[in-house]
Design an enzyme around this catalytic site. Structure first.
Site, PDB file in Angstrom:
ATOM      1  N   THR A  89      -7.690  -2.774  -1.187  1.00 18.20           N
ATOM      2  CA  THR A  89      -7.425  -2.952  -2.613  1.00 18.20           C
ATOM      3  C   THR A  89      -6.014  -3.484  -2.777  1.00 18.20           C
ATOM      4  OG1 THR A  89      -8.947  -1.191  -3.259  1.00 18.20           O
ATOM      5  CG2 THR A  89      -7.215  -1.760  -4.837  1.00 18.20           C
ATOM      6  N   ILE A 125      -4.103  -0.744   1.511  1.00 21.70           N
ATOM      7  CA  ILE A 125      -3.438  -1.341   0.362  1.00 21.70           C
ATOM      8  C   ILE A 125      -3.020  -2.759   0.737  1.00 21.70           C
ATOM      9  CG2 ILE A 125      -1.494  -1.202  -1.224  1.00 21.70           C
ATOM     10  CD1 ILE A 125      -3.511   1.043  -1.632  1.00 21.70           C
ATOM     11  N   LYS A 126      -3.532  -3.742  -0.011  1.00 21.56           N
ATOM     12  CA  LYS A 126      -3.218  -5.140   0.289  1.00 21.56           C
ATOM     13  C   LYS A 126      -1.933  -5.546  -0.422  1.00 21.56           C
ATOM     14  CE  LYS A 126      -6.269  -8.484   0.684  1.00 21.56           C
ATOM     15  NZ  LYS A 126      -7.386  -9.407   0.332  1.00 21.56           N
ATOM     16  N   ILE A 127      -1.065  -6.182   0.332  1.00 23.27           N
ATOM     17  CA  ILE A 127       0.246  -6.597  -0.161  1.00 23.27           C
ATOM     18  C   ILE A 127       0.542  -7.983   0.406  1.00 23.27           C
ATOM     19  CG2 ILE A 127       2.723  -6.073  -0.138  1.00 23.27           C
ATOM     20  CD1 ILE A 127       1.940  -3.120   0.421  1.00 23.27           C
TER      21      ILE A 127
END
Length: 316
Positions: A89, A125-127
């Protein structure tokens, strides 16, 4: 004979790259990835409009960014009902140059997942892989929140992620291919730049070999594919995240799939160990015109779609 999709799974963890959780089950991937564009595409379909409306209504009165995170987590939870592994996400791309804000947003997203009974190990967690994004991921990993660093086009981005203990990176095969094809213009030879010679494939293979040679535990997940040839040329990569359209093509073919990335060859490759601080990272990224352009373009595109999702929620 089994399908190419099933053969590929013998070498590589297959991941579904979609927000359309109703499509996922047919391909039995282990994980799934989402991004702002894929979520926007999903909520624009009639089948998912009620999910958006219900989530927004249930949290009316909260700040807009908090409602957006609720929507992202709602989709993530639905996906986790279908896949046995993890969902990725994405943090708002408009925070790509703010490490502290990225950390805070990631912590909030993870807290929402945990409030739904989802274990941390099932969420990435997509960054965006900016310098600030990598520093945010380093801090998050230290606190047990695992990250997927995306919009990765340059070798320096990959090395910096590995040095920072990031759980997973997503180098973008197709977008690298697109840039080189456009830059070459009439001189581009599609056949000569296919398969293992594809510039996007070569980039991922270089990263994968480097990580194997130097024992870097960061997982490498090839992303952004334009055709199945690119996918098959990376058989053996840790993970590959693939659109439903290309998953369907792999499922429909029974041609033989062979391992393309070999661990023994990686261990004996001639790569030299590198290290980057902020100054050397920024310089190396600046020296790579393709990566500089594609990273900036990708952040802008995700920011546009994030803003469009904001407007959809505000209109409800």
């Amino acid at each position: 004979m089994s399908s190419q999709l099933e053969q590929l799974k013998a070498y590589t963890t297959v991941v579904a790259d979609t927000g359309d959780f109703k499509q996922i089950a047919a391909f039995a991937p282990r994980d799934a990835t989402t991004n702002p564009s894929l979520i926007l595409k999903a909520v624009s379909q009639p089948a998912y409009a009620p999910l958006l409306a219900q989530t927004a209504a249930a949290h009316r009165g909260q700040p807009l960014d908090a409602i957006v995170d609720r929507v992202l987590v709602r989709f993530g939870c639905e996906i986790l009902n279908v896949v046995p592994g993890r969902v990725s996400t994405e943090v708002d791309a408009r925070l790509s140059f703010d490490a502290a804000a990225t950390v805070a947003r990631a912590q909030r997203i993870m807290a929402l997942y945990e409030s739904e009974g989802i274990a941390r190990e099932r969420v990435l967690i997509k960054i965006a892989a900016t310098w600030e994004g990598i520093q945010a991921a380093k801090a998050l990993e230290h606190h047990g929140i695992h990250c997927n660093l995306t919009l990765l086009f340059a070798f320096c981005q990959a090395v910096a992620c590995g040095e920072s203990g990031v759980r997973l990176i997503s180098p973008f095969v197709g977008r690298i291919h697109d840039w080189h094809k456009k830059a070459a213009g009439a001189r581009w030879d599609e056949a000569a730049n296919a398969g293992a010679n594809d510039p996007g494939v070569k980039s991922v293979a270089q990263i994968w070999r480097y990580f194997r040679k130097f024992g870097i535990e960061t997982e490498v997940m090839g992303a952004s594919f334009r055709n199945t040839g690119q996918i098959l040329a990376l058989a053996g990569c840790d993970l590959l995240t693939i659109s439903p359209e290309l998953l369907a093509q792999l499922q429909a073919s029974e041609a033989t799939v062979m391992r393309a990335l070999d661990v023994d060859a990686a261990l004996h490759c001639d790569a030299k160990a590198l290290s980057f601080n902020e100054a050397s990272f920024r310089y190396a990224l600046n020296e790579d015109a393709m990566a500089t352009e594609k990273l900036a373009e990708g952040i802008r595109a995700f920011a546009v779609d994030a803003a469009q999702l904001d407007r959809l929620i505000q209109a409800l």
